[in-house]
Design an enzyme around this catalytic site. Structure first.
Site, short mmCIF file in Angstrom:
data_model
loop_
_atom_site.label_atom_id
_atom_site.label_comp_id
_atom_site.label_asym_id
_atom_site.label_seq_id
_atom_site.Cartn_x
_atom_site.Cartn_y
_atom_site.Cartn_z
CB VAL A 11 -1.49 -41.30 22.23
CG1 VAL A 11 -1.01 -42.72 22.03
CG2 VAL A 11 -2.65 -41.01 21.29
CD GLU A 151 -4.51 -46.39 21.26
OE1 GLU A 151 -3.72 -47.26 21.64
OE2 GLU A 151 -5.75 -46.55 21.28
CG PHE A 152 -7.28 -47.63 16.03
CD1 PHE A 152 -7.40 -47.16 14.72
CD2 PHE A 152 -6.42 -48.68 16.28
CE1 PHE A 152 -6.71 -47.77 13.69
CE2 PHE A 152 -5.71 -49.29 15.25
CZ PHE A 152 -5.86 -48.83 13.95
N GLY A 256 -21.82 -30.98 10.50
CA GLY A 256 -21.30 -29.97 11.41
C GLY A 256 -20.38 -29.01 10.70
CB CYS A 263 -6.19 -37.83 14.54
SG CYS A 263 -5.36 -38.31 16.06
CE LYS A 266 -1.07 -36.27 14.03
NZ LYS A 266 -0.84 -37.59 13.46
CE LYS A 324 -12.90 -36.29 20.34
NZ LYS A 324 -12.91 -37.66 19.88
#
Ligand SMILES: NC(=O)c1ccc[n+]([C@@H]2O[C@H](COP(=O)([O-])OP(=O)(O)OC[C@H]3O[C@@H](n4cnc5c(N)ncnc54)[C@H](O)[C@@H]3O)[C@@H](O)[C@H]2O)c1
Length: 441
Positions: A11, A151-152, A256, A263, A266, A324
């Site tokens: 980030v 933050e996204f 899946g 993220c 947690k 991913k």
């Protein structure tokens, strides 16, 4: 604006690089000297598509630099961002705020004039006020405001997410801090990306609520997938039929092997703890955590079934181990549950991942790393697609089946239609939320 970014991980680095691209003067700080040395040499310590070029362009323009000297970077800064890790605290599921508070104290001692201390890390409600207390205590004469700016961004699409966000969330309490934040994000405001100004607590809550909602959406479809397998439905069709409803939307509806990453695990844990601490349990989130664990463990059962009841002595090729595609991040990846279970069950495991090896080598002991999916499959008893990297989306299934000792496929991302798998010569197949074939043979 002069900006210091404290913490140069996924980030901090992306945010620092993008802020410099907005035209601000940015110094990225990290306490890990190896990271800073790499960055100073122009090397990017993480895999994030497109990052290297934007970084190089801004370093060359003299707007972006890297340093281990926090005090020098903070002195004279208009805003200091805290982007350090907030991992799960061992034992109780809470977010571990020790890095945030340590950074806050260091920042306090380095302040030279008015500055906005902005928390970008994902932190529980009340943390920004705690940061303010820590700063005031460490430096009673410090002139500052705090701001919450969660933050996204998504790893793998981080630059685009930062430059073209769905929204920016800013929690502030003073006009002065708001003005600084508005200046920092002006390039996005001018391009009409929504900026949500709110109070500190609401900003902190937005981030957890958003992540918990997304984790719930994934988990919902994974639970439906389990039911589809029992009733003979195909989750791909179910997801499509659901997702076309505008109220539902088609994102995060792909079944899946369970969510992972830096993220969702947690943040869902932390939100569950926040709820418990405030006597307002987040029962849905608690259930999501439980179901996701079950989903991950169920993948191991699938692989055992695929191998005829035991993986002992079998050679299993695993395609993809990062949580991913398009990232090298292994944090909480389903592979960390599945691969050790295979190794523990006596399987010989071959692993291939386009970017995961550097991290994965420490985390997945006892596996052989290979570079090519066809080499991984040769002589193997089972092939498992675990992460849907593009490299694994257009494989020559017939070639793979031919080279295997027993052509069996676990497609845990539902990439290949069962008919194609059968026609390619596979004798057994499992997926997620659709009927397999050849099991028990
Ligand atoms: N990774 C993501 O996709 C993502 C997305 C949105 C939000 N977040 C949140 O952002 C925060 C950071 O996540 P990340 O994935 O970038 O973590 P990370 O572990 O990749 O990076 C954190 C960095 O902070 C450094 N650091 C720790 N304490 C420091 C200090 N006192 N001074 C200087 N550097 C220090 C560490 O050395 C590390 O390099 C977390 O709260 C996370 O939840 C992450």
């Amino acid at each position: 604006m002069k900006i210091a970014m404290v913490g140069t991980g996924y980030v901090g680095l992306v945010s620092g690089v993008c802020f410099s691209d907005f035209g601000h003067e940015v110094v990225c700080i990290d306490k890990d000297p190896r990271k800073i040395e790499m960055l100073m040499r122009g090397e990017v310590p993480i895999y994030e598509p497109g990052l290297e070029a934007v970084m190089a362009r801004n370093v060359a323009a003299g707007r972006l630099s890297f340093s281990g000297d926090l005090a020098a970077a903070v002195a004279g800064a208009d805003a200091v961002f805290i982007a350090v890790g907030t991992p799960t605290r061992r034992g109780d599921g809470h977010a571990d705020l020790s890095y945030v508070m340590a950074a806050a104290e260091e920042i306090a001692n380095a302040l030279t004039g008015y500055c906005v201390i902005v928390t970008k890390s994902t932190v529980p409600v009340g943390t920004n006020r705690q940061v303010a207390e820590v700063v005031s205590k460490a430096n009673p004469s410090a002139e500052f405001d705090v701001a919450s700016n969660p933050e996204f961004l998504r790893e793998g699409a981080a630059i685009d997410d930062f430059m073209r966000p769905d929204r920016v969330v800013v929690g502030v309490e003073s006009e002065r801090a708001r003005a600084v934040m508005a200046d920092i994000y002006r390039p996005l405001f001018l391009r009409e990306f929504p900026i949500v100004y709110t109070d500190l607590e609401s900003a902190e809550m937005i981030k957890y609520a958003a992540n918990a909602f997304l984790a719930a959406k994934i988990t919902f479809i994974n639970e439906m997938a389990m039911l589809c397998e029992k009733v003979g439905a195909d989750i791909k069709a179910v997801s499509k039929g659901m997702g076309l409803d505008g109220r539902i939307g088609n994102k995060f509806l792909h079944a899946g092997p369970g969510y992972g990453g830096s993220c969702f695990p947690k943040d869902t844990n932390a939100l569950a703890r926040i709820g418990q601490d405030h006597a307002s349990p987040c029962a849905i989130t608690e259930t999501v955590i439980e179901v996701n664990d079950r989903v991950k463990r169920r993948m191991v059962d699938k692989l055992v079934d695929l191998c005829g009841g035991s993986v002992n002595g079998k050679t299993v090729a695993v395609l993809g181990v990062t949580f991913k595609p398009n990232t090298d991040d292994m944090r909480e990846a389903p592979a960390l549950t599945i691969v050790p279970a295979l190794v523990g069950g006596g399987a010989k495991v071959r692993v291939i991942d386009p970017q995961g090896r550097r991290e994965g080598e420490h985390l997945l002991p006892g596996v052989d790393w290979v570079e090519d999916p066809y080499a991984a499959a040769t002589g193997a008893d089972a092939l498992v697609i675990l992460t849907e990297w593009n490299e694994f989306r257009a494989l020559d299934l017939a070639q793979l089946a031919q080279s295997m000792a027993t052509p069996r496929l676990a497609d845990l991302r539902n990439i290949y239609p069962p008919e194609d798998v059968r026609q390619a010569g596979f004798e057994a197949y499992v997926a997620v939320g659709r009927r397999g074939f050849g099991l028990g043979s």
